[in-house]
Design a protein around this motif. Structure first.
Motif, PDB file in Angstrom:
ATOM      1  N   SER A   1       0.829  -1.213   0.000  1.00 59.10           N
ATOM      2  CA  SER A   1       0.000   0.000   0.000  1.00 59.10           C
ATOM      3  C   SER A   1       0.859   1.256   0.000  1.00 59.10           C
ATOM      4  O   SER A   1       0.546   2.229  -0.691  1.00 59.10           O
ATOM      5  N   VAL A   2       1.965   1.241   0.747  1.00 60.34           N
ATOM      6  CA  VAL A   2       2.809   2.446   0.786  1.00 60.34           C
ATOM      7  C   VAL A   2       3.583   2.603  -0.528  1.00 60.34           C
ATOM      8  O   VAL A   2       3.821   3.724  -0.995  1.00 60.34           O
ATOM      9  N   LEU A   3       3.942   1.488  -1.169  1.00 58.50           N
ATOM     10  CA  LEU A   3       4.607   1.577  -2.475  1.00 58.50           C
ATOM     11  C   LEU A   3       3.631   2.036  -3.555  1.00 58.50           C
ATOM     12  O   LEU A   3       3.993   2.810  -4.451  1.00 58.50           O
ATOM     13  N   ALA A   4       2.378   1.580  -3.469  1.00 59.58           N
ATOM     14  CA  ALA A   4       1.362   2.039  -4.419  1.00 59.58           C
ATOM     15  C   ALA A   4       1.150   3.542  -4.264  1.00 59.58           C
ATOM     16  O   ALA A   4       1.001   4.271  -5.245  1.00 59.58           O
ATOM     17  N   MET A   5       1.138   3.990  -3.010  1.00 58.75           N
ATOM     18  CA  MET A   5       1.007   5.423  -2.742  1.00 58.75           C
ATOM     19  C   MET A   5       2.184   6.196  -3.337  1.00 58.75           C
ATOM     20  O   MET A   5       2.016   7.258  -3.934  1.00 58.75           O
ATOM     21  N   LEU A   6       3.393   5.647  -3.205  1.00 55.35           N
ATOM     22  CA  LEU A   6       4.582   6.301  -3.760  1.00 55.35           C
ATOM     23  C   LEU A   6       4.501   6.339  -5.287  1.00 55.35           C
ATOM     24  O   LEU A   6       4.856   7.340  -5.909  1.00 55.35           O
ATOM     25  N   SER A   7       4.018   5.252  -5.883  1.00 56.00           N
ATOM     26  CA  SER A   7       3.898   5.211  -7.349  1.00 56.00           C
ATOM     27  C   SER A   7       2.904   6.261  -7.850  1.00 56.00           C
ATOM     28  O   SER A   7       3.026   6.781  -8.948  1.00 56.00           O
ATOM     29  N   PHE A   8       1.929   6.572  -7.010  1.00 55.40           N
ATOM     30  CA  PHE A   8       0.915   7.582  -7.331  1.00 55.40           C
ATOM     31  C   PHE A   8       1.558   8.942  -7.575  1.00 55.40           C
ATOM     32  O   PHE A   8       1.083   9.727  -8.395  1.00 55.40           O
ATOM     33  N   GLY A   9       2.662   9.218  -6.867  1.00 57.57           N
ATOM     34  CA  GLY A   9       3.329  10.510  -7.008  1.00 57.57           C
ATOM     35  C   GLY A   9       4.508  10.486  -7.954  1.00 57.57           C
ATOM     36  O   GLY A   9       5.236  11.476  -8.071  1.00 57.57           O
ATOM     37  N   SER A  10       4.719   9.356  -8.631  1.00 56.51           N
ATOM     38  CA  SER A  10       5.900   9.236  -9.491  1.00 56.51           C
ATOM     39  C   SER A  10       5.509   9.156 -10.960  1.00 56.51           C
ATOM     40  O   SER A  10       4.343   9.000 -11.307  1.00 56.51           O
ATOM     41  N   GLY A  11       6.527   9.246 -11.810  1.00 55.34           N
ATOM     42  CA  GLY A  11       6.297   9.153 -13.241  1.00 55.34           C
ATOM     43  C   GLY A  11       7.421   8.406 -13.928  1.00 55.34           C
ATOM     44  O   GLY A  11       8.408   8.019 -13.297  1.00 55.34           O
ATOM     45  N   SER A  12       7.275   8.206 -15.229  1.00 60.46           N
ATOM     46  CA  SER A  12       8.266   7.560 -16.112  1.00 60.46           C
ATOM     47  C   SER A  12       8.785   6.244 -15.511  1.00 60.46           C
ATOM     48  O   SER A  12       8.030   5.485 -14.935  1.00 60.46           O
ATOM     49  N   SER A  13      10.099   6.006 -15.624  1.00 59.73           N
ATOM     50  CA  SER A  13      10.649   4.715 -15.201  1.00 59.73           C
ATOM     51  C   SER A  13      10.597   4.531 -13.684  1.00 59.73           C
ATOM     52  O   SER A  13      10.586   3.401 -13.193  1.00 59.73           O
ATOM     53  N   THR A  14      10.553   5.644 -12.947  1.00 60.70           N
ATOM     54  CA  THR A  14      10.446   5.545 -11.483  1.00 60.70           C
ATOM     55  C   THR A  14       9.153   4.820 -11.117  1.00 60.70           C
ATOM     56  O   THR A  14       9.151   3.889 -10.309  1.00 60.70           O
ATOM     57  N   GLN A  15       8.056   5.222 -11.741  1.00 61.74           N
ATOM     58  CA  GLN A  15       6.758   4.595 -11.484  1.00 61.74           C
ATOM     59  C   GLN A  15       6.728   3.150 -11.984  1.00 61.74           C
ATOM     60  O   GLN A  15       6.257   2.243 -11.276  1.00 61.74           O
ATOM     61  N   THR A  16       7.239   2.938 -13.188  1.00 55.37           N
ATOM     62  CA  THR A  16       7.239   1.590 -13.778  1.00 55.37           C
ATOM     63  C   THR A  16       7.975   0.604 -12.898  1.00 55.37           C
ATOM     64  O   THR A  16       7.497  -0.511 -12.645  1.00 55.37           O
ATOM     65  N   GLN A  17       9.146   1.012 -12.386  1.00 55.62           N
ATOM     66  CA  GLN A  17       9.953   0.122 -11.541  1.00 55.62           C
ATOM     67  C   GLN A  17       9.240  -0.209 -10.235  1.00 55.62           C
ATOM     68  O   GLN A  17       9.256  -1.356  -9.787  1.00 55.62           O
ATOM     69  N   ILE A  18       8.607   0.781  -9.619  1.00 57.09           N
ATOM     70  CA  ILE A  18       7.884   0.541  -8.362  1.00 57.09           C
ATOM     71  C   ILE A  18       6.794  -0.498  -8.586  1.00 57.09           C
ATOM     72  O   ILE A  18       6.659  -1.466  -7.826  1.00 57.09           O
ATOM     73  N   LEU A  19       6.015  -0.309  -9.632  1.00 59.78           N
ATOM     74  CA  LEU A  19       4.886  -1.210  -9.895  1.00 59.78           C
ATOM     75  C   LEU A  19       5.356  -2.600 -10.321  1.00 59.78           C
ATOM     76  O   LEU A  19       4.742  -3.607  -9.963  1.00 59.78           O
ATOM     77  N   GLU A  20       6.448  -2.668 -11.071  1.00 56.93           N
ATOM     78  CA  GLU A  20       6.970  -3.980 -11.490  1.00 56.93           C
ATOM     79  C   GLU A  20       7.506  -4.772 -10.297  1.00 56.93           C
ATOM     80  O   GLU A  20       7.346  -5.989 -10.237  1.00 56.93           O
ATOM     81  N   VAL A  21       8.153  -4.081  -9.344  1.00 59.94           N
ATOM     82  CA  VAL A  21       8.623  -4.752  -8.129  1.00 59.94           C
ATOM     83  C   VAL A  21       7.446  -5.341  -7.359  1.00 59.94           C
ATOM     84  O   VAL A  21       7.526  -6.433  -6.784  1.00 59.94           O
ATOM     85  N   MET A  22       6.312  -4.632  -7.387  1.00 52.62           N
ATOM     86  CA  MET A  22       5.103  -5.115  -6.714  1.00 52.62           C
ATOM     87  C   MET A  22       4.404  -6.219  -7.497  1.00 52.62           C
ATOM     88  O   MET A  22       3.448  -6.819  -6.994  1.00 52.62           O
ATOM     89  N   GLY A  23       4.869  -6.480  -8.726  1.00 53.74           N
ATOM     90  CA  GLY A  23       4.288  -7.554  -9.524  1.00 53.74           C
ATOM     91  C   GLY A  23       3.190  -7.114 -10.468  1.00 53.74           C
ATOM     92  O   GLY A  23       2.452  -7.948 -10.988  1.00 53.74           O
ATOM     93  N   PHE A  24       3.085  -5.802 -10.713  1.00 48.71           N
ATOM     94  CA  PHE A  24       2.046  -5.297 -11.603  1.00 48.71           C
ATOM     95  C   PHE A  24       2.624  -4.937 -12.967  1.00 48.71           C
ATOM     96  O   PHE A  24       3.769  -4.500 -13.083  1.00 48.71           O
ATOM     97  N   ASN A  25       1.800  -5.096 -13.980  1.00 45.52           N
ATOM     98  CA  ASN A  25       2.172  -4.735 -15.341  1.00 45.52           C
ATOM     99  C   ASN A  25       1.174  -3.692 -15.829  1.00 45.52           C
ATOM    100  O   ASN A  25      -0.021  -3.963 -15.915  1.00 45.52           O
ATOM    101  N   LEU A  26       1.673  -2.495 -16.137  1.00 42.38           N
ATOM    102  CA  LEU A  26       0.779  -1.398 -16.515  1.00 42.38           C
ATOM    103  C   LEU A  26       0.041  -1.674 -17.819  1.00 42.38           C
ATOM    104  O   LEU A  26      -1.011  -1.090 -18.079  1.00 42.38           O
ATOM    105  N   THR A  27       0.574  -2.559 -18.644  1.00 44.12           N
ATOM    106  CA  THR A  27      -0.113  -2.929 -19.887  1.00 44.12           C
ATOM    107  C   THR A  27      -1.396  -3.686 -19.561  1.00 44.12           C
ATOM    108  O   THR A  27      -2.426  -3.522 -20.220  1.00 44.12           O
ATOM    109  N   ASP A  28      -1.322  -4.538 -18.523  1.00 45.55           N
ATOM    110  CA  ASP A  28      -2.480  -5.343 -18.128  1.00 45.55           C
ATOM    111  C   ASP A  28      -3.430  -4.594 -17.205  1.00 45.55           C
ATOM    112  O   ASP A  28      -4.646  -4.751 -17.274  1.00 45.55           O
ATOM    113  N   THR A  29      -2.846  -3.791 -16.305  1.00 45.89           N
ATOM    114  CA  THR A  29      -3.656  -3.109 -15.292  1.00 45.89           C
ATOM    115  C   THR A  29      -3.311  -1.627 -15.256  1.00 45.89           C
ATOM    116  O   THR A  29      -2.211  -1.262 -14.842  1.00 45.89           O
ATOM    117  N   PRO A  30      -4.222  -0.739 -15.685  1.00 45.77           N
ATOM    118  CA  PRO A  30      -3.957   0.698 -15.652  1.00 45.77           C
ATOM    119  C   PRO A  30      -3.749   1.204 -14.224  1.00 45.77           C
ATOM    120  O   PRO A  30      -4.263   0.610 -13.263  1.00 45.77           O
TER     121      PRO A  30
END
Length: 361
Positions: A33-62
């Motif tokens: 939850s805290v990493l998702a919150m951090l991704s909310f305030g991030s952009g570009s590769s910073t956001q992509t890396q946070i979400l990928e570490v959590m196991g999410f793929n932005l192509t599959d899940t907006p």
């Protein structure tokens, strides 16, 4: 999707186990939850890396769908106090020279129930005391002294904590002479399963309408094999194969806690940009130079801490021990075991840990 954070949970567990092979307990859903919150305030590769570490793929899940999912999850974790005592919280501390965007402050408070504080990191001892006091106040004294070794030049600190207490009032309590440990004892119907592939016994205990626990007891010498094999697939298999039946259960009362600075671990898992000079947190502040300095997490877990009955339960008391043993399987959690506590609706993992010496904090 059930068990959505399980692979992240086990990946993080394996890395933390390398650092501390004998002891760990943490909250995957709280860290997610805290990493998702951090991704909310991030952009570009910073956001992509946070979400990928959590196991999410932005192509599959907006991103918007992810945010909504976590908002619903956080709401569902507000258990009625009469059932369980669960307290989870996040806080962000930013250097006082930075000005966070009003939209970010509003959104993280609404979606993630997270406060953002300004801190003077040039005064390390004062900043450390301020953060620890804030967490102690938010947890009503349950979590104290979260940070012990804050260093100079911090810019942004994530703080994340969870406290869980389950009183197990239906158990009788015996003092085991072999390990000098209060063992909770009950003859009851539980969902359980012997996994021949992983050489372990799995027992499910329902705590309330909201939470359940999985106690996993590997055969002697098979803990590392089981730890390496844990995955979403494993949990789905157990969920399908668990069957209800009478069990004579012995499980220890215990209280365990652990504190982590997850910075180096998260970077090793692929979340590099958030800690680098090139970090993109443009949705948190328009100021340049914002990067993550620390990510502190503390988990405190009490099982059967109070409210247990000292006398034997009628079911257990009315049968001779040998007769009970012959009629029903006896499962004793009297050696190292794995423990998971899950939120029932989403099957999100609230806690994941290895209980080695339950007496020791």
């Amino acid at each position: 999707m059930p068990f959505i954070n399980a692979d992240f949970a086990f990946s993080l567990y394996r890395r933390l186990s390398v650092e501390n092979p004998h002891w760990n307990v943490f909250s995957p859903v709280s860290i997610s939850s805290v990493l998702a919150m951090l991704s909310f305030g991030s952009g570009s590769s910073t956001q992509t890396q946070i979400l990928e570490v959590m196991g999410f793929n932005l192509t599959d899940t907006p991103v918007t769908e992810l945010q909504q999912g976590f908002q619903h999850l956080i709401c569902s974790l507000n258990f009625p106090k009469s059932e369980l005592e669960l307290q989870m919280g996040n806080a962000v501390f930013m250097g006082q020279q930075l000005k966070p965007l009003a939209m970010f402050l509003d959104d993280v408070k609404t979606v993630y129930e997270t406060e953002v504080f300004s801190a003077d990191f040039s005064n390390v001892s004062a900043a450390q005391q301020e953060i620890n006091s804030c967490v102690e106040k938010q947890t009503k004294g349950k979590i104290v002294g979260l940070i012990q070794d804050l260093k100079l030049n911090a810019i942004m600190i994530l703080v994340n904590y969870i406290h869980f207490k389950e009183e197990s009032s239906n158990f009788s309590v015996d003092k085991s002479t072999t390990v000098q440990l209060p063992m909770m004892h009950q003859l009851e119907q539980y969902y359980h399963f012997v996994d021949a592939e992983l050489n372990c016994t799995v027992l499910q205990m329902d705590y309330s309408e909201n939470a359940l626990a999985l106690f996993v007891l590997p055969k002697e010498g098979h803990m590392e094999w089981m730890e390496a094999a844990m995955s979403t697939k494993t949990l789905k298999k157990w969920n399908h194969l668990l069957q209800k039946g009478w069990v004579e259960l012995f499980v220890p009362k215990f209280s365990i806690s652990a504190t982590y600075d997850l910075g180096s671990t998260l970077q090793k898992m692929g979340m590099r940009d958030a800690f680098a000079e090139s970090a993109d947190f443009s949705r948190i502040t328009e100021d340049n130079g914002l990067k993550l300095s620390y990510a502190f997490h503390k988990a405190v877990l009490h099982i059967g801490e109070e409210g247990t009955k000292e006398e034997a339960t009628p079911e257990a008391g009315s049968l001779d021990q040998a007769e009970v043993a012959s009629l029903h399987p006896v499962i004793r959690f009297n050696k190292t075991f794995l423990l998971m506590i899950l939120e029932k609706r989403t099957k999100s993992i609230l806690f994941l840990g290895k209980v080695v010496n339950p007496i020791k904090e």
